[in-house]
Scaffold this active site. Structure first.
Site, PDB file in Angstrom:
ATOM      1  N   HIS A  98       0.802  -1.220   0.000  1.00 14.86           N
ATOM      2  CA  HIS A  98       0.000   0.000   0.000  1.00 14.86           C
ATOM      3  C   HIS A  98       0.834   1.268   0.000  1.00 14.86           C
ATOM      4  O   HIS A  98       0.274   2.374  -0.104  1.00 14.86           O
ATOM      5  CB  HIS A  98      -0.962  -0.001   1.187  1.00 14.86           C
ATOM      6  CG  HIS A  98      -2.332   0.489   0.816  1.00 14.86           C
ATOM      7  ND1 HIS A  98      -3.475   0.125   1.489  1.00 14.86           N
ATOM      8  CD2 HIS A  98      -2.752   1.328  -0.165  1.00 14.86           C
ATOM      9  CE1 HIS A  98      -4.525   0.707   0.948  1.00 14.86           C
ATOM     10  NE2 HIS A  98      -4.111   1.449  -0.059  1.00 14.86           N
ATOM     11  N   ASP A 125      -9.769  -0.802   3.832  1.00 13.54           N
ATOM     12  CA  ASP A 125      -8.570  -1.423   4.402  1.00 13.54           C
ATOM     13  C   ASP A 125      -8.864  -1.875   5.823  1.00 13.54           C
ATOM     14  O   ASP A 125      -9.667  -1.261   6.527  1.00 13.54           O
ATOM     15  CB  ASP A 125      -7.430  -0.394   4.409  1.00 13.54           C
ATOM     16  CG  ASP A 125      -6.054  -1.020   4.522  1.00 13.54           C
ATOM     17  OD1 ASP A 125      -5.928  -2.115   5.106  1.00 13.54           O
ATOM     18  OD2 ASP A 125      -5.082  -0.410   4.028  1.00 13.54           O
ATOM     19  N   HIS A 127      -6.503  -1.697   7.917  1.00 15.68           N
ATOM     20  CA  HIS A 127      -5.575  -0.844   8.651  1.00 15.68           C
ATOM     21  C   HIS A 127      -5.755   0.620   8.268  1.00 15.68           C
ATOM     22  O   HIS A 127      -6.228   0.930   7.172  1.00 15.68           O
ATOM     23  CB  HIS A 127      -4.133  -1.272   8.370  1.00 15.68           C
ATOM     24  CG  HIS A 127      -3.880  -2.728   8.591  1.00 15.68           C
ATOM     25  ND1 HIS A 127      -3.989  -3.663   7.581  1.00 15.68           N
ATOM     26  CD2 HIS A 127      -3.556  -3.410   9.717  1.00 15.68           C
ATOM     27  CE1 HIS A 127      -3.717  -4.865   8.067  1.00 15.68           C
ATOM     28  NE2 HIS A 127      -3.459  -4.751   9.362  1.00 15.68           N
ATOM     29  N   ASP A 129      -3.125   2.847   8.109  1.00 15.95           N
ATOM     30  CA  ASP A 129      -1.941   3.352   7.391  1.00 15.95           C
ATOM     31  C   ASP A 129      -1.695   4.821   7.723  1.00 15.95           C
ATOM     32  O   ASP A 129      -1.302   5.606   6.861  1.00 15.95           O
ATOM     33  CB  ASP A 129      -2.090   3.152   5.876  1.00 15.95           C
ATOM     34  CG  ASP A 129      -2.173   1.692   5.484  1.00 15.95           C
ATOM     35  OD1 ASP A 129      -1.841   0.837   6.322  1.00 15.95           O
ATOM     36  OD2 ASP A 129      -2.593   1.389   4.349  1.00 15.95           O
ATOM     37  N   HIS A 142       4.322   1.213   4.231  1.00 17.36           N
ATOM     38  CA  HIS A 142       2.928   0.996   3.825  1.00 17.36           C
ATOM     39  C   HIS A 142       1.964   1.343   4.960  1.00 17.36           C
ATOM     40  O   HIS A 142       0.766   1.536   4.705  1.00 17.36           O
ATOM     41  CB  HIS A 142       2.702  -0.437   3.326  1.00 17.36           C
ATOM     42  CG  HIS A 142       2.680  -1.496   4.368  1.00 17.36           C
ATOM     43  ND1 HIS A 142       2.113  -2.737   4.156  1.00 17.36           N
ATOM     44  CD2 HIS A 142       3.159  -1.531   5.636  1.00 17.36           C
ATOM     45  CE1 HIS A 142       2.253  -3.476   5.248  1.00 17.36           C
ATOM     46  NE2 HIS A 142       2.880  -2.774   6.148  1.00 17.36           N
ATOM     47  N   ASP A 229      -7.404  -2.271  -0.338  1.00 16.70           N
ATOM     48  CA  ASP A 229      -6.425  -3.237   0.170  1.00 16.70           C
ATOM     49  C   ASP A 229      -7.139  -4.565   0.368  1.00 16.70           C
ATOM     50  O   ASP A 229      -8.133  -4.653   1.100  1.00 16.70           O
ATOM     51  CB  ASP A 229      -5.854  -2.732   1.494  1.00 16.70           C
ATOM     52  CG  ASP A 229      -4.671  -3.552   1.984  1.00 16.70           C
ATOM     53  OD1 ASP A 229      -4.717  -4.796   1.858  1.00 16.70           O
ATOM     54  OD2 ASP A 229      -3.716  -2.964   2.510  1.00 16.70           O
ATOM     55  N   ASP A 231      -6.590  -6.968   2.129  1.00 13.63           N
ATOM     56  CA  ASP A 231      -6.665  -7.519   3.482  1.00 13.63           C
ATOM     57  C   ASP A 231      -7.870  -6.995   4.269  1.00 13.63           C
ATOM     58  O   ASP A 231      -8.088  -7.392   5.416  1.00 13.63           O
ATOM     59  CB  ASP A 231      -5.364  -7.324   4.256  1.00 13.63           C
ATOM     60  CG  ASP A 231      -5.102  -5.887   4.694  1.00 13.63           C
ATOM     61  OD1 ASP A 231      -6.027  -5.065   4.694  1.00 13.63           O
ATOM     62  OD2 ASP A 231      -3.942  -5.586   5.062  1.00 13.63           O
ATOM     63  N   GLU A 274      -1.856  -5.263  -2.255  1.00 10.19           N
ATOM     64  CA  GLU A 274      -1.617  -6.345  -1.292  1.00 10.19           C
ATOM     65  C   GLU A 274      -2.140  -7.707  -1.743  1.00 10.19           C
ATOM     66  O   GLU A 274      -2.523  -8.541  -0.914  1.00 10.19           O
ATOM     67  CB  GLU A 274      -2.184  -5.990   0.094  1.00 10.19           C
ATOM     68  CG  GLU A 274      -1.621  -4.711   0.697  1.00 10.19           C
ATOM     69  CD  GLU A 274      -0.175  -4.810   1.185  1.00 10.19           C
ATOM     70  OE1 GLU A 274       0.415  -5.897   1.074  1.00 10.19           O
ATOM     71  OE2 GLU A 274       0.350  -3.792   1.679  1.00 10.19           O
TER      72      GLU A 274
END
Length: 302
Positions: A98, A125, A127, A129, A142, A229, A231, A274
């Site tokens: 990312h 996402d 996360h 970030d 990332h 992303d 994930d 990702e």
């Protein structure tokens, strides 16, 4: 529309190798043919970066690992994104980790400031970030890309491609968060981003979250960049990512979000990151990435 597919085989920003092969996995899953089947024209399809393999580079600052090659690669990406967006074409960036959002957002910001176009970011996402070199527990860039794009962190990142922040954090909307560090959580609140976590999805229902997301962008911006992303998805739907976190979004929720964003009519660019073929099962994560992109760009079941 005319689409520029920009492959970013970069995994310098993450701890785990493999996402540098993500763009080729998405290519092999048939992204070009799928989009052409929807009537789009692939104007360009190439990788804009020229960098050494990670093993040839020094880690450098432990709080911002591989800073120099990441900056170099993202400047190269920003140039191509700006060129595509300035011509009215659709930049589609395939990661990679990312950290490539640094180049995507810098290029878009450079293009949009020529026409005083206000743009926002849908950041899908697990996360945030939103760490900086001062808060990051890992030093992986990332995890610092959105904070830097919003003007927080190391000058090498905040001033990438041109000086100053690339996007107003008040025009950033997160969906699917379920793993935030204490420092980035505090900074995200101070910056004023809008965040819909998995708890919000469970509490309100996904349809209501989507309705809020659409209203958010309608009220604020003239263009939207979707940064997805893989994930954010539950590992049962996307095993081929570097971070396996349980209790993520379903494949159906993700497809619905992409279709609704398409119907919004404001999405002018996107990136999918990702995808890690090393961890994937029969390329199913890359194949689903193709599905997501297709639904964002007009594909429907009926």
């Amino acid at each position: 529309m005319n689409i520029h597919i920009l492959e970013m085989p970069l995994d310098f920003g993450a701890s785990r190798h493999g996402s540098d092969m993500g763009p080729s996995a998405i290519r092999l899953a048939g992204i070009k043919e799928r989009l052409e089947g929807l009537g789009h024209k692939i104007e360009k399809y190439f990788s804009p970066i020229q960098i050494n393999p990670q093993e040839y580079e020094a880690i450098g600052n432990p709080k911002a690992k591989y800073l120099n090659p990441i900056v170099k690669a993202n400047v190269q990406l920003a140039e191509e994104v700006e060129r595509a967006a300035s011509s009215g074409d659709f930049p589609l960036i395939l990661g990679g980790d990312h950290s490539i959002a640094l180049g995507s957002l810098a290029g878009l910001a450079a293009a949009y400031r020529k026409t005083n176009t206000t743009f926002g970011v849908l950041y899908v996402d697990a996360h945030g970030d939103f760490n900086t070199d001062e808060t990051s527990p890992s030093g992986n860039i990332h995890g610092e890309c959105m904070s830097a794009s919003c003007g927080y962190g190391l000058p090498d990142l905040t001033n990438l491609y041109f000086a100053g922040r690339k996007v107003d954090p008040k025009n950033v909307c997160y969906v699917g968060l379920r793993d935030l560090d204490a420092g980035e959580k505090k900074l995200m609140r101070e910056a004023g981003v809008t965040a819909f976590t998995m708890t919000d999805i469970d509490r309100l229902g996904f349809n209501e979250i989507v309705r809020k997301v659409l209203a958010f962008f309608k009220e604020r911006v003239e263009a939207v960049h979707v940064s997805f992303d893989m994930d954010c998805l539950d590992p049962m739907y996307a095993p081929g990512t570097g971070y396996h976190l349980p209790a993520g979004m379903t494949n159906r929720e993700a497809l619905l979000l992409m279709e609704e964003m398409c119907d919004l009519g404001l999405v002018k660019s996107a990136e999918v990151v990702e995808v890690n073929p090393v961890l994937d099962v029969r390329n199913q994560t890359a194949s689903f990435a193709v599905d997501l992109i297709a639904h964002l760009l007009g594909d429907k079941i009926f």
